[in-house]
Design a protein around this motif. Structure first.
Motif, PDB file in Angstrom:
ATOM      1  N   LEU A  52       0.854  -1.187   0.000  1.00  0.00           N
ATOM      2  CA  LEU A  52       0.000   0.000   0.000  1.00  0.00           C
ATOM      3  C   LEU A  52       0.889   1.236   0.000  1.00  0.00           C
ATOM      4  O   LEU A  52       1.806   1.326   0.824  1.00  0.00           O
ATOM      5  N   LEU A  53       0.646   2.170  -0.895  1.00  0.00           N
ATOM      6  CA  LEU A  53       1.343   3.466  -0.848  1.00  0.00           C
ATOM      7  C   LEU A  53       0.388   4.429  -0.155  1.00  0.00           C
ATOM      8  O   LEU A  53      -0.705   4.691  -0.656  1.00  0.00           O
ATOM      9  N   VAL A  54       0.794   4.924   1.007  1.00  0.00           N
ATOM     10  CA  VAL A  54      -0.154   5.624   1.874  1.00  0.00           C
ATOM     11  C   VAL A  54       0.287   7.068   2.118  1.00  0.00           C
ATOM     12  O   VAL A  54       1.366   7.305   2.672  1.00  0.00           O
ATOM     13  N   GLY A  55      -0.537   8.010   1.698  1.00  0.00           N
ATOM     14  CA  GLY A  55      -0.265   9.434   1.937  1.00  0.00           C
ATOM     15  C   GLY A  55      -0.881   9.890   3.247  1.00  0.00           C
ATOM     16  O   GLY A  55      -1.294   9.072   4.091  1.00  0.00           O
ATOM     17  N   SER A  56      -0.997  11.202   3.398  1.00  0.00           N
ATOM     18  CA  SER A  56      -1.364  11.753   4.703  1.00  0.00           C
ATOM     19  C   SER A  56      -2.857  11.973   4.884  1.00  0.00           C
ATOM     20  O   SER A  56      -3.296  12.390   5.956  1.00  0.00           O
ATOM     21  N   ARG A  86       1.658  11.318   9.900  1.00  0.00           N
ATOM     22  CA  ARG A  86       0.315  11.831   9.596  1.00  0.00           C
ATOM     23  C   ARG A  86      -0.598  10.820   8.906  1.00  0.00           C
ATOM     24  O   ARG A  86      -1.690  11.184   8.430  1.00  0.00           O
ATOM     25  N   ALA A  87      -0.196   9.562   8.853  1.00  0.00           N
ATOM     26  CA  ALA A  87      -1.061   8.578   8.184  1.00  0.00           C
ATOM     27  C   ALA A  87      -2.323   8.358   9.019  1.00  0.00           C
ATOM     28  O   ALA A  87      -2.318   8.559  10.239  1.00  0.00           O
ATOM     29  N   HIS A  88      -3.394   7.951   8.379  1.00  0.00           N
ATOM     30  CA  HIS A  88      -4.704   7.775   9.028  1.00  0.00           C
ATOM     31  C   HIS A  88      -4.586   6.805  10.219  1.00  0.00           C
ATOM     32  O   HIS A  88      -4.282   5.618  10.036  1.00  0.00           O
ATOM     33  N   ALA A  89      -4.831   7.313  11.423  1.00  0.00           N
ATOM     34  CA  ALA A  89      -4.545   6.526  12.635  1.00  0.00           C
ATOM     35  C   ALA A  89      -5.445   5.292  12.729  1.00  0.00           C
ATOM     36  O   ALA A  89      -4.962   4.182  13.011  1.00  0.00           O
ATOM     37  N   GLY A  90      -6.723   5.463  12.471  1.00  0.00           N
ATOM     38  CA  GLY A  90      -7.642   4.322  12.570  1.00  0.00           C
ATOM     39  C   GLY A  90      -7.287   3.243  11.568  1.00  0.00           C
ATOM     40  O   GLY A  90      -7.306   2.041  11.869  1.00  0.00           O
ATOM     41  N   GLY A  91      -6.954   3.665  10.358  1.00  0.00           N
ATOM     42  CA  GLY A  91      -6.588   2.719   9.304  1.00  0.00           C
ATOM     43  C   GLY A  91      -5.316   1.958   9.653  1.00  0.00           C
ATOM     44  O   GLY A  91      -5.228   0.739   9.449  1.00  0.00           O
ATOM     45  N   LEU A  92      -4.342   2.690  10.196  1.00  0.00           N
ATOM     46  CA  LEU A  92      -3.079   2.041  10.587  1.00  0.00           C
ATOM     47  C   LEU A  92      -3.328   0.977  11.652  1.00  0.00           C
ATOM     48  O   LEU A  92      -2.804  -0.143  11.564  1.00  0.00           O
ATOM     49  N   ALA A  93      -4.141   1.340  12.649  1.00  0.00           N
ATOM     50  CA  ALA A  93      -4.423   0.397  13.735  1.00  0.00           C
ATOM     51  C   ALA A  93      -5.132  -0.838  13.182  1.00  0.00           C
ATOM     52  O   ALA A  93      -4.800  -1.976  13.552  1.00  0.00           O
ATOM     53  N   ALA A  94      -6.076  -0.605  12.261  1.00  0.00           N
ATOM     54  CA  ALA A  94      -6.817  -1.740  11.685  1.00  0.00           C
ATOM     55  C   ALA A  94      -5.872  -2.669  10.935  1.00  0.00           C
ATOM     56  O   ALA A  94      -5.964  -3.894  11.031  1.00  0.00           O
ATOM     57  N   LEU A  95      -4.951  -2.053  10.170  1.00  0.00           N
ATOM     58  CA  LEU A  95      -4.017  -2.880   9.397  1.00  0.00           C
ATOM     59  C   LEU A  95      -3.137  -3.710  10.334  1.00  0.00           C
ATOM     60  O   LEU A  95      -2.929  -4.905  10.100  1.00  0.00           O
ATOM     61  N   ARG A  96      -2.652  -3.063  11.400  1.00  0.00           N
ATOM     62  CA  ARG A  96      -1.774  -3.797  12.334  1.00  0.00           C
ATOM     63  C   ARG A  96      -2.538  -4.936  13.001  1.00  0.00           C
ATOM     64  O   ARG A  96      -2.027  -6.056  13.124  1.00  0.00           O
ATOM     65  N   ARG A  97      -3.781  -4.647  13.413  1.00  0.00           N
ATOM     66  CA  ARG A  97      -4.596  -5.707  14.051  1.00  0.00           C
ATOM     67  C   ARG A  97      -4.785  -6.896  13.120  1.00  0.00           C
ATOM     68  O   ARG A  97      -4.863  -8.041  13.547  1.00  0.00           O
ATOM     69  N   ALA A  98      -4.873  -6.605  11.822  1.00  0.00           N
ATOM     70  CA  ALA A  98      -5.119  -7.689  10.859  1.00  0.00           C
ATOM     71  C   ALA A  98      -3.831  -8.423  10.488  1.00  0.00           C
ATOM     72  O   ALA A  98      -3.855  -9.351   9.665  1.00  0.00           O
ATOM     73  N   GLY A  99      -2.685  -7.964  11.045  1.00  0.00           N
ATOM     74  CA  GLY A  99      -1.434  -8.671  10.762  1.00  0.00           C
ATOM     75  C   GLY A  99      -0.578  -8.011   9.698  1.00  0.00           C
ATOM     76  O   GLY A  99       0.469  -8.550   9.319  1.00  0.00           O
ATOM     77  N   GLY A 100      -1.002  -6.852   9.196  1.00  0.00           N
ATOM     78  CA  GLY A 100      -0.195  -6.139   8.198  1.00  0.00           C
ATOM     79  C   GLY A 100       0.968  -5.420   8.870  1.00  0.00           C
ATOM     80  O   GLY A 100       0.971  -5.225  10.084  1.00  0.00           O
TER      81      GLY A 100
END
Ligand SMILES: NC(=O)C1=CN([C@@H]2O[C@H](COP(=O)(O)OP(=O)(O)OC[C@H]3O[C@@H](n4cnc5c(N)ncnc54)[C@H](OP(=O)(O)O)[C@@H]3O)[C@@H](O)[C@H]2O)[C@@H](O)CC1
Ligand SMILES: [K+]
Length: 492
Positions: A52-56, A86-100
């Motif tokens: 994923l290429l993730v902007g702010s 500045r990456a989307h905090a909720g999205g980051l947390a979701a990705l980490r929870r899913a193992g990303g």
């Protein structure tokens, strides 16, 4: 019909909808649609390598939530953060929870991008300003040369959502998954080309976009599809004779350029009018190629009745003929030399009297009429077509990589042609288009419909004729019937 709205209108509709929904609901809808599209292009999600290429902004948020969904299905997902703090905090947390996992060193991620099965471009969406920023350029280039499929979130990063401009490097996507509404930049080159195949995900903006209780934002651009064109094409009734189907007059060609007349007549004979009347000095050449043409030795005013005129292709400096045609109270299509010779006042007067005129310049001709540089027209095709349509009070079909058609006065949605091919940039191809458009005018279509249907059929005919090789304008004319049949077949 593909209908595109400006960023401003999309934003307003989003605000209205968000106020009625739980927080984050829209982003979840977008991410679900995005993940489904990614799964489709991957075929097998389990075990695939996704970057994923993730902007702010929220565009990166969509990518992160979609990445989380893919990770839950067994993909190895890595998020490359272009603005780590500045990456989307909720999205980051979701990705980490899913193992990303997360990669914060964007500069070191080029190899990862090249090796991925799928690259998701969430660098920037409708909030983007200017082209891609420097840090993102090597990643966009790696995605392009890499082995994986590139899916753009909402629109390819680096492409202007409202105009389709791409300043500097932009992401080249195989698929773009767009949310809520098409953006004009997805329909207009070069943005259209960068977007690849566009998939639309409905997130429920419809009511706000339609003006219902929300902002009365009208569409900025629209692209006809096969079924729309099929509905617009003229169909002869049982009792139609050639005069009821419409006669189109072609005032074109000169001793120096007889070929323009032949090609315009060739286009006109395939456009649905019942008969083609030719006026001008190339009658012999026209009859030799198309004996069914009604050739008149007299000027347009005394040539006999027509339901529409085409004037200008190969006309040289014959201003008198252009003036005579513009004085007629029937629809007129003005092309090529005719555009230079037509007086603004004469064309405007027709529009104000309610008599349609369709002007068909290419970028160079439009630039000359507007008194600007050609590049300005090419980089802002929608604006240029609208401006000309306002000045002349005439419909304007601006030819080019993406042909656009603005209605008289310049308001309303601009029609954007989806069928063009670069092979059509060949001598005489515009003459065929003008004859075809004039024929559709004579058959009773409005100026905007005649222009956009002509561009659509002409583009298809060009593709059929080209099949990956150069084409001559004659070949394009010869394939119009096939284009017509393919459209009608799809519409019934
Ligand atoms: N709203 C909704 O309901 C929904 C919206 N949705 C999604 O949100 C997207 C819009 O999100 P958004 O508004 O956060 O803007 P977005 O496109 O992510 O970029 C802005 C950020 O990027 C930055 N930036 C600017 N230019 C840049 C450049 N050239 N190159 C690099 N960076 C650049 C700028 O930061 P700054 O200029 O401060 O550095 C800012 O932080 C939309 O396209 C759709 O995907 C969906 O979830 C559906 C629901
Ligand atoms: K994007």
């Amino acid at each position: 019909m593909r209908t595109a709205y400006s960023v401003e209108t999309v934003r307003a509709a989003e605000r209205e909808l968000m106020a009625r929904l739980p927080e984050g609901a829209l982003m979840q809808r977008a991410a679900a649609g995005l993940a489904a599209a990614c799964a489709d292009v991957l075929g097998r999600v389990y075990g695939s390598r996704v970057v994923l290429l993730v902007g702010s902004g929220d565009n990166g948020g969509d990518a992160l939530y979609a990445g989380a969904r893919l990770a839950r299905r067994g993909a190895g997902v890595r998020a490359v953060l272009l603005a780590p703090g500045r990456a989307h905090a909720g999205g980051l947390a979701a990705l980490r929870r899913a193992g990303g996992s997360v990669v914060s060193d964007a500069g070191g991620a080029v190899g990862l991008v090249e090796q991925a099965d799928l690259v998701v471009d969430g660098i920037v969406g409708i909030g983007g300003k200017g082209g891609l920023r420097e840090a993102a350029v090597p990643l966009a280039e790696a995605a392009r040369r890499g082995r994986g499929v590139v899916v753009a979130v909402d629109l390819p990063s680096g492409v202007d959502a409202d105009t389709g401009e791409a300043r500097g490097t932009a992401v080249r996507a195989d698929v773009t998954v767009t949310f809520g509404a098409y953006k004009p930049g997805l329909l207009i080159d070069p943005g259209r080309e960068y977007a690849g195949v566009v998939r639309f995900v409905d997130i429920g903006l419809g009511r706000g976009l339609a003006g219902g209780t929300g902002p009365a934002g009208s569409p900025r651009a629209e692209a006809l599809q096969h079924a729309d064109v099929a509905r617009l094409l003229p169909v002869p009734g049982a009792e139609s004779d050639k005069y009821r189907r419409g006669v189109v007059g072609i005032a074109a060609g000169s001793a120096r350029y007889p070929g323009a007349a032949v090609l315009a007549v060739g286009g006109a004979l395939r456009g649905g009018a019942g008969a083609v009347r030719y006026v001008g000095p190339a009658g012999g050449a026209v009859l030799a190629r198309y004996p069914e043409t009604l050739v008149s030795e007299r000027g347009p005013a005394r040539a006999g009745r027509v339901q529409a005129w085409v004037v200008g292709p190969g006309a040289g400096d014959d201003a008198a003929t252009v003036g005579e045609v513009l004085a007629a109270d029937v629809p007129v299509l003005i092309d090529a030399d005719g555009l230079r010779l037509a007086e603004v006042g004469a064309v405007r007067g027709r529009g104000l009297r309610g008599v349609p005129t369709l002007m068909t310049p290419h970028a160079g001709e439009a630039a000359a009429l507007l008194g600007v540089e050609r590049e300005e027209v090419e980089s802002g095709r929608l604006a240029a077509a609208r401006e000309l349509a306002a000045r002349y009070e005439a419909a304007v079909l601006l030819k080019g990589s993406t042909t656009v058609v603005a209605e008289a006065g310049g308001g309303g949605a601009v029609r954007v042609n989806p069928t063009g091919t670069p092979w059509l940039a060949t001598a005489g191809s515009g003459d065929v288009l003008s004859g075809l458009g004039g024929s559709l005018l004579a058959a009773g279509l409005s100026a905007v419909d005649a222009g956009s249907v002509a561009a659509y059929l002409h583009g298809l005919a060009g593709r059929f004729a080209a099949e990956g090789a150069p084409v001559a304008a004659e070949d394009v004319a010869g394939r119009i019937a096939e284009a017509w049949r393919s459209v009608v077949g799809a519409g019934v």
